[in-house]
Each structure stands twice: as C-alpha cells, then as structure tokens.
Motif scaffolding. Structure first.
Motif, mmCIF file in Angstrom:
data_model
loop_
_atom_site.group_PDB
_atom_site.id
_atom_site.type_symbol
_atom_site.label_atom_id
_atom_site.label_comp_id
_atom_site.label_asym_id
_atom_site.label_seq_id
_atom_site.Cartn_x
_atom_site.Cartn_y
_atom_site.Cartn_z
ATOM 1 N N UNK A 187 0.854 -1.038 0.000
ATOM 2 C CA UNK A 187 0.017 -0.020 -0.271
ATOM 3 C C UNK A 187 0.970 1.072 0.086
ATOM 4 N N UNK A 188 1.882 1.274 0.908
ATOM 5 C CA UNK A 188 2.835 2.405 0.888
ATOM 6 C C UNK A 188 3.394 2.637 -0.628
ATOM 7 N N UNK A 189 3.857 1.432 -1.170
ATOM 8 C CA UNK A 189 4.302 1.755 -2.497
ATOM 9 C C UNK A 189 3.521 2.288 -3.563
ATOM 10 N N UNK A 190 1.918 1.904 -3.542
ATOM 11 C CA UNK A 190 1.107 2.591 -4.211
ATOM 12 C C UNK A 190 1.049 4.046 -3.938
ATOM 13 N N UNK A 191 1.127 4.302 -2.646
ATOM 14 C CA UNK A 191 1.263 5.884 -2.215
ATOM 15 C C UNK A 191 2.245 6.602 -2.652
ATOM 16 N N UNK A 192 3.404 5.878 -2.980
ATOM 17 C CA UNK A 192 4.600 6.577 -3.297
ATOM 18 C C UNK A 192 4.638 6.794 -4.862
ATOM 19 N N UNK A 193 3.825 5.778 -5.557
ATOM 20 C CA UNK A 193 3.582 6.051 -7.145
ATOM 21 C C UNK A 193 2.535 7.147 -7.324
ATOM 22 N N UNK A 194 1.544 7.315 -6.698
ATOM 23 C CA UNK A 194 0.585 8.326 -6.490
ATOM 24 C C UNK A 194 1.238 9.789 -6.444
ATOM 25 N N UNK A 195 2.198 9.811 -5.357
ATOM 26 C CA UNK A 195 2.817 10.977 -4.727
ATOM 27 C C UNK A 195 3.540 11.445 -6.190
ATOM 28 N N UNK A 196 4.584 10.407 -6.719
ATOM 29 C CA UNK A 196 5.222 10.696 -7.807
ATOM 30 C C UNK A 196 4.476 11.348 -9.144
ATOM 31 N N UNK A 197 3.445 10.849 -9.216
ATOM 32 C CA UNK A 197 2.431 11.141 -10.404
ATOM 33 C C UNK A 197 2.138 12.587 -10.236
ATOM 34 N N UNK A 198 1.425 12.950 -9.047
ATOM 35 C CA UNK A 198 1.164 14.146 -8.880
ATOM 36 C C UNK A 198 2.131 15.441 -8.941
#
Length: 291
Positions: free
Chosen positions: A165-176
């Motif tokens: 889940x943390x990895x998903x959050x990092x991917x979203x942060x990178x995209x924004x």
C-alpha cells in the motif's frame, strides 16, 4: 551494500509502466470512473499473465520467483496509474487461492479496520463479511463496504500489505509531482510560466522531497522486511501521497478542483489508501513502541 536498482529491476519497472500506459491510459482511467465500480476482468487477466500477482511465488510453483523489492516496484507503478481493484489482496492470495496468481480470480479481504474493497466484484473474500454494509466511498474507483467493529488481521500478511500500500502511495505522489511540474511549465500568468514564481517553485520542490524521502523509506523497508521500518515507511508514504495531491491542486489553481482534472482522483485514492489496514494509527503505535 548497493541499494541502487539493478538492470533487471529497472527493466521490470519499465515493462510494467509500458503495460499500464498501453492498457490503462487516461482514456481507460476515465472509462473506469464512468463505469462506477465495475472491474475490467480482461485487464485483470493481463496483469495475471504478466506476473503481477504471481511475482513472489517460487518458479516451481508457477510464479516469477522474485521478492518484496520487485513487488514494491510493481505496486508503485500501479499507484502512479491509479490502477483500480483489490490488487494487494489478490497479490497476497496468489498461491493460496486457485486462480488468483493467473488473474482469473479476483480476491478481496477484510482488513483489520473492517473495510472491504470491491466486495461486489470479488470472486473470493478472505474473512467473514456478515453484516457488511456498503458505504459511500470518496474515491469513485474504490467501492467500499464496512463491517461493524473491526475485521480479522493476519499478523503474517499485515506488514506486507502495508508495504505494498505504501508503494502505491509513493507512485501516486510521484505522479502528482509530475502533473504539478508539467502544469507549472505550461500555464502562463502575467506573461510568464507560473513555474517561474517562487511560491510555485517551493511547492514543487517540497513535493519532490516528500516523494523521494518516502520512496527511499519504502525501498529500504522492502529490503529489510522489518515490520517497524515498514510502519515508518507507510507513514511517510501516506503523508507524501496526500500532501503532494493537495499541493498539486494548489499549483493547478481553480481548474484543479474540477471533475475533468485528474488531480482529485489521486487525492481521493490517497485518502482511501491511508485508511486501509485500520489507518495510520497502527503504524504510529508500532513506531512509537519500537522507540
């Protein structure tokens, strides 16, 4: 010890990004939003065929034979693309639930906070859902049910679920962060791109720092698999995903709040993910106890 990604790991990440760019681009994302909680089974099977769910299964069991660091790279790309579905639960069920590894079966689970994602679309539910009621999800791409009280928690799987889940959050942060920088370069005010203004520069810089700090924490926790390090990484990743989405809205100004912009989808998914597994309170307690 060299913590840089190997050539194989970089190739894996590029391959997953290429797959998602081809099969889940912005048009597909918006179609999924309009579909209102209907899972794309063909895409799910493609993920299975690509080894998304069987990544950590041994080769003799029909899996890819890789580990947590590689799984983190996959889930980071999934978060970047806002890929919908109970990805974590199905990945963890591979090898235990027939058909999960191949993407033929969609698996969801009751987390310790009593939330169940994609209950109506799942073929298999891990944990009892008696008394589960549908709740209005802030994220149009994550239908939710909630159980009264709290759900069961598998002590062995909980840290891994938190890390993915943390990895998903990092991917979203990178995209924004990418979206904010791209907008700042092209949106002009007072005769120049808004990225030339100090306030916007500072926002984008803070987004980058927040994302990279969370990323290295998640990568390190994937190597050690230490529950306390995973808890710390989860807290940083939740903060990065929510904070970067909010800052991205600021950079976009009024248009960022419109339905047509994708920024709000990242913010809403970040909020929902932050509640997965009983929210960050459990991670805070784990870190505090270790200290």
């Amino acid at each position: 010890m060299d913590f840089r990604l190997t050539d194989d790991q970089q190739a894996l990440r590029r391959g997953v990004r290429a797959l998602l760019d081809r099969r889940f681009d912005r048009t597909a994302l918006r179609a999924a939003v309009d579909a209102g909680g209907v899972l794309d089974r063909e895409l799910w099977r493609e993920l299975g065929a690509a080894g998304f769910f069987a990544l950590r299964l041994p080769e003799e069991a029909g899996g890819v034979g890789l580990g947590l660091p590689e799984a983190v790279l996959l889930f980071e790309e999934a978060g970047r693309a806002l890929l919908p579905g109970p990805l974590v639960a199905t990945h963890l069920a591979a090898g235990e639930v027939p058909g999960a590894a191949e993407g033929e079966v969609v698996v969801t689970a009751v987390d310790e906070g009593g939330l169940v994602e994609w209950l109506d679309e799942a073929d298999v539910v891990l944990g009892s859902v008696e008394g589960a009621v549908a709740v209005r999800s802030v994220d149009p791409l994550t239908p939710l049910h909630r159980l009264p009280g709290t759900g069961p928690a598998d002590a062995a799987l909980r840290p891994v679920a938190g890390l993915l889940t943390a990895a998903e959050q990092v991917g979203s942060a990178a995209r924004t962060t990418e979206l904010a920088v791209a907008h700042a370069r092209t949106r002009a005010q007072f005769g120049q791109p808004i990225g030339g203004f100090q306030a916007v520069k500072h926002l984008c810089a803070q987004m980058l720092v927040r994302t990279e700090v969370a990323r290295v924490a998640v990568y390190a926790a994937a190597v050690t698999a230490d529950p306390v390090e995973i808890a710390g990484a989860r807290l940083l990743a939740d903060e990065a995903a929510v904070g970067c989405a909010r800052d991205c809205l600021q950079v976009h100004g009024g248009m960022g709040f419109t339905w047509e912009a994708d920024v709000h989808l990242h913010l809403k998914r970040a909020w929902v993910r932050a509640e997965r597994g009983g929210s960050g309170a459990a991670a805070e307690e784990a870190v505090a106890a270790a200290l």
